[in-house]
Scaffold this active site. Sequence first.
Site, PDB file in Angstrom:
ATOM      1  N   SER A 172       0.810  -1.212   0.000  1.00 54.31           N
ATOM      2  CA  SER A 172       0.000   0.000   0.000  1.00 54.31           C
ATOM      3  C   SER A 172       0.846   1.265   0.000  1.00 54.31           C
ATOM      4  O   SER A 172       0.300   2.363  -0.022  1.00 54.31           O
ATOM      5  CB  SER A 172      -0.918   0.003   1.228  1.00 54.31           C
ATOM      6  OG  SER A 172      -0.181  -0.230   2.401  1.00 54.31           O
ATOM      7  N   GLU A 188      -5.434  -0.096  -7.504  1.00 55.49           N
ATOM      8  CA  GLU A 188      -4.374   0.767  -8.026  1.00 55.49           C
ATOM      9  C   GLU A 188      -3.333  -0.091  -8.741  1.00 55.49           C
ATOM     10  O   GLU A 188      -2.887  -1.103  -8.190  1.00 55.49           O
ATOM     11  CB  GLU A 188      -3.691   1.538  -6.888  1.00 55.49           C
ATOM     12  CG  GLU A 188      -4.540   2.625  -6.285  1.00 55.49           C
ATOM     13  CD  GLU A 188      -3.821   3.380  -5.171  1.00 55.49           C
ATOM     14  OE1 GLU A 188      -3.978   4.610  -5.095  1.00 55.49           O
ATOM     15  OE2 GLU A 188      -3.116   2.731  -4.356  1.00 55.49           O
TER      16      GLU A 188
END
Length: 293
Positions: A121, A154
């Site tokens: 992340s 993403e």
Amino acid sequence: MAAVIKKVGVIGAGQMGNGIAHVAALAGFDVVLNDVSADRLKSGMATINGNLARQVSKKVVTEEAKTQALSRIVAAEKLDDLADCDLVIETAVEKEEVKRKIFHELCAVLKPEAIVASDTSSISITRLAAATDRPERFIGIHFMNPVPLMELVELIRGIATDDATFEASKEFVARLGKQVAVSEDFPAFIVNRILLPMINEAIYTLYEGVGNVEAIDAAMKLGAHHPMGPLELADFIGLDTCLSIMQVLHEGLADSKYRPCPLLVKYVEAGWLGRKTQRGFYDYRGAKPVPTR
């Protein structure tokens, strides 16, 4: 030509790993779910079964789809079992040294054409790729939590990631029914670059006595229409993960505005990591969560 992905490996059977295995199997991929802990594998498989059952009860998927999805997932304790995967996604703890060690060991057993991805992340994809024997076939595929419910993924290219790897990864995400947001390889990418400083600021607001836990969460839920308050969300994410991401931002961007709140550091040092340890900004050991400050 984009590579054809048929078999997917997932390293780590925790919250993110079992969620990725769940959606991949439901989308028709064969999945190998790997973890060094037999207990975590058993728990991860039970979570997948429970979440699929919930989807059946809500008529999101059929009973037949659930049965087929479960039949596509194989639990494995050894990295060797990932040898014939076309794509392997790592979901280990947000510590660079841990991830680099996994990639070093993984690449020794993978076929040369396999794509390797990280669900990190916040950590540099370029740097993680450098720990592998295939930086051109390495990419960041960052899912949101909880994976079965959240629509966004993403995609982050490292400096060496080639077009075929990017296109194959984009096609894989599309087959999962998710939407892609492409991010440059900067610390914390897009979502956490915006979200975690907000959470950190909420913790500073608590630390400085501007409001208590309930007031801060109520203010953001009712005043900004957020579905969860920032402190409740921090507990859900895991305070150790929140701290790791803030440290990556602070070190990577060298800006004091990203300094982790001392109260966040204290909670992590105490082992109060949120829901997963039953205590964080709320105490979850009773029938109802109770604020700890």
